[in-house]
Design a protein around this motif. Structure first.
Motif, PDB file in Angstrom:
ATOM      1  N   UNK A   1      12.490  -5.301  -4.892  1.00  0.00           N
ATOM      2  CA  UNK A   1      11.791  -4.017  -4.815  1.00  0.00           C
ATOM      3  C   UNK A   1      10.951  -3.798  -6.056  1.00  0.00           C
ATOM      4  N   UNK A   2       9.903  -3.002  -5.875  1.00  0.00           N
ATOM      5  CA  UNK A   2       9.093  -2.528  -6.989  1.00  0.00           C
ATOM      6  C   UNK A   2       9.148  -1.008  -6.971  1.00  0.00           C
ATOM      7  N   UNK A   3       9.058  -0.431  -8.171  1.00  0.00           N
ATOM      8  CA  UNK A   3       9.256   1.009  -8.294  1.00  0.00           C
ATOM      9  C   UNK A   3       8.207   1.604  -9.217  1.00  0.00           C
ATOM     10  N   UNK A   4       7.818   2.819  -8.917  1.00  0.00           N
ATOM     11  CA  UNK A   4       6.892   3.568  -9.759  1.00  0.00           C
ATOM     12  C   UNK A   4       7.644   4.757 -10.366  1.00  0.00           C
ATOM     13  N   UNK A   5       8.217   4.580 -11.577  1.00  0.00           N
ATOM     14  CA  UNK A   5       8.963   5.691 -12.194  1.00  0.00           C
ATOM     15  C   UNK A   5       8.094   6.919 -12.441  1.00  0.00           C
ATOM     16  N   UNK A   6       6.811   6.700 -12.720  1.00  0.00           N
ATOM     17  CA  UNK A   6       5.918   7.832 -12.980  1.00  0.00           C
ATOM     18  C   UNK A   6       5.757   8.700 -11.726  1.00  0.00           C
ATOM     19  N   UNK A   7       5.569   8.067 -10.574  1.00  0.00           N
ATOM     20  CA  UNK A   7       5.439   8.840  -9.327  1.00  0.00           C
ATOM     21  C   UNK A   7       6.765   9.499  -8.949  1.00  0.00           C
TER      22      UNK A   7
ATOM     23  N   UNK B   1      17.933   3.718 -15.649  1.00  0.00           N
ATOM     24  CA  UNK B   1      17.420   2.453 -16.191  1.00  0.00           C
ATOM     25  C   UNK B   1      18.171   1.255 -15.615  1.00  0.00           C
ATOM     26  N   UNK B   2      19.393   1.471 -15.116  1.00  0.00           N
ATOM     27  CA  UNK B   2      20.160   0.384 -14.487  1.00  0.00           C
ATOM     28  C   UNK B   2      19.415  -0.161 -13.270  1.00  0.00           C
ATOM     29  N   UNK B   3      18.804   0.732 -12.503  1.00  0.00           N
ATOM     30  CA  UNK B   3      18.050   0.312 -11.317  1.00  0.00           C
ATOM     31  C   UNK B   3      16.699  -0.261 -11.731  1.00  0.00           C
ATOM     32  N   UNK B   4      16.054   0.387 -12.694  1.00  0.00           N
ATOM     33  CA  UNK B   4      14.727  -0.065 -13.112  1.00  0.00           C
ATOM     34  C   UNK B   4      14.762  -1.491 -13.650  1.00  0.00           C
ATOM     35  N   UNK B   5      15.866  -1.878 -14.275  1.00  0.00           N
ATOM     36  CA  UNK B   5      15.981  -3.248 -14.794  1.00  0.00           C
ATOM     37  C   UNK B   5      16.029  -4.290 -13.669  1.00  0.00           C
ATOM     38  N   UNK B   6      16.460  -3.868 -12.489  1.00  0.00           N
ATOM     39  CA  UNK B   6      16.605  -4.809 -11.371  1.00  0.00           C
ATOM     40  C   UNK B   6      15.328  -4.980 -10.559  1.00  0.00           C
ATOM     41  N   UNK B   7      14.421  -4.035 -10.686  1.00  0.00           N
ATOM     42  CA  UNK B   7      13.188  -4.085  -9.894  1.00  0.00           C
ATOM     43  C   UNK B   7      11.976  -4.413 -10.737  1.00  0.00           C
ATOM     44  N   UNK B   8      10.862  -4.482 -10.073  1.00  0.00           N
ATOM     45  CA  UNK B   8       9.576  -4.679 -10.752  1.00  0.00           C
ATOM     46  C   UNK B   8       9.016  -3.293 -11.014  1.00  0.00           C
ATOM     47  N   UNK B   9       8.919  -2.917 -12.291  1.00  0.00           N
ATOM     48  CA  UNK B   9       8.404  -1.601 -12.655  1.00  0.00           C
ATOM     49  C   UNK B   9       6.888  -1.687 -12.731  1.00  0.00           C
ATOM     50  N   UNK B  10       6.207  -0.790 -12.010  1.00  0.00           N
ATOM     51  CA  UNK B  10       4.761  -0.891 -11.905  1.00  0.00           C
ATOM     52  C   UNK B  10       4.011  -0.300 -13.082  1.00  0.00           C
TER      53      UNK B  10
ATOM     54  N   UNK C   1       0.794  -1.210   0.000  1.00  0.00           N
ATOM     55  CA  UNK C   1       0.000   0.000   0.000  1.00  0.00           C
ATOM     56  C   UNK C   1       0.832   1.268   0.000  1.00  0.00           C
ATOM     57  N   UNK C   2       2.142   1.144   0.151  1.00  0.00           N
ATOM     58  CA  UNK C   2       2.990   2.348   0.198  1.00  0.00           C
ATOM     59  C   UNK C   2       2.943   3.106  -1.130  1.00  0.00           C
ATOM     60  N   UNK C   3       3.085   2.399  -2.234  1.00  0.00           N
ATOM     61  CA  UNK C   3       3.108   3.072  -3.531  1.00  0.00           C
ATOM     62  C   UNK C   3       1.738   3.657  -3.847  1.00  0.00           C
ATOM     63  N   UNK C   4       0.679   2.940  -3.507  1.00  0.00           N
ATOM     64  CA  UNK C   4      -0.669   3.467  -3.732  1.00  0.00           C
ATOM     65  C   UNK C   4      -0.902   4.733  -2.897  1.00  0.00           C
ATOM     66  N   UNK C   5      -0.188   4.868  -1.793  1.00  0.00           N
ATOM     67  CA  UNK C   5      -0.323   6.038  -0.918  1.00  0.00           C
ATOM     68  C   UNK C   5       0.670   7.143  -1.268  1.00  0.00           C
ATOM     69  N   UNK C   6       1.336   7.045  -2.426  1.00  0.00           N
ATOM     70  CA  UNK C   6       2.223   8.121  -2.856  1.00  0.00           C
ATOM     71  C   UNK C   6       3.703   7.829  -2.727  1.00  0.00           C
ATOM     72  N   UNK C   7       4.067   6.638  -2.238  1.00  0.00           N
ATOM     73  CA  UNK C   7       5.480   6.259  -2.170  1.00  0.00           C
ATOM     74  C   UNK C   7       6.027   5.931  -3.546  1.00  0.00           C
ATOM     75  N   UNK C   8       7.326   5.752  -3.617  1.00  0.00           N
ATOM     76  CA  UNK C   8       7.956   5.521  -4.919  1.00  0.00           C
ATOM     77  C   UNK C   8       8.524   4.116  -5.093  1.00  0.00           C
ATOM     78  N   UNK C   9       9.122   3.587  -4.036  1.00  0.00           N
ATOM     79  CA  UNK C   9       9.773   2.277  -4.120  1.00  0.00           C
ATOM     80  C   UNK C   9       9.367   1.484  -2.880  1.00  0.00           C
TER      81      UNK C   9
END
Length: 179
Positions: free
Chosen positions: A152-158, A168-177, A133-141
């Motif tokens: 980790x999962x990340x929201x690049x848009x937020x 993009x080096x980090x984004x490749x390692x995580x789950x991009x939402x 629920x962290x990302x849905x509440x405005x968090x980023x990672x």
């Protein structure tokens, strides 16, 4: 009576051993997450570089996390700026001084309440946590555990909306939402 006393001592020793193993595991997990935060800081780009130009500030309201992060990130720097770890309270002035804010599961409900009261939207602060629920509440990672490993999962848009771009080096390692 002697056997009961021995049994109580064995139970007490077992409890203390389990408690100490649990505390050591939690500290180890926080040390690993502090290492992730260091790399998020290294591979993130804050569009407003005027914020703390002489240091990089990582904050958390969780004292056990900040103590672990201080020992793990001691003598580290981001873009030649030494890292400062701060234990904070949820007050606008303190939160606005953070480039990276770690919300532990123990502090999530306090953060959600404070965020609603302040109508807070993170600007130039990367918000990382470990609770659903962290990302849905405005968090980023958000960290999560999969197959016994920290992921980790990340929201690049937020992140972008907060004035931060992640490599993009980090984004490749995580789950991009979302993209």
């Amino acid at each position: 009576m002697h056997k009961i006393t021995q049994l109580l001592h064995v139970l007490l020793f077992s409890f203390l051993l389990l408690t100490s193993q649990s505390a050591a595991a939690a500290e180890q997990e926080y040390a690993l997450k502090a290492g992730f935060l260091y790399n998020f800081a290294r591979y993130g780009e804050w569009h407003d570089s005027a914020l703390s130009p002489d240091k990089f500030v990582i904050c958390s309201p969780d004292a056990s996390f900040t103590e672990t992060a201080k020992s793990v990130l001691n003598q580290r720097s981001v873009n030649k700026r030494p890292i400062t770890i701060r234990h904070i309270q949820f007050e606008l002035e303190q939160v606005n001084r953070c480039q990276l804010l770690f919300i532990s599961s123990a502090s999530l409900s306090d953060w959600l309440s404070w965020q609603k009261q302040q109508d807070y939207i993170a600007e130039n602060t990367m918000v990382v946590g470990e609770s659903k629920g962290l990302i849905e509440a405005g968090g980023h990672i958000r960290f999560f555990i999969a197959s016994g490993k920290v992921r980790f999962e990340v929201s690049p848009q937020q992140l972008q909306q907060s004035g931060i771009t992640m490599s993009s080096k980090v984004l490749r390692l995580g789950r991009v939402l979302e993209r």
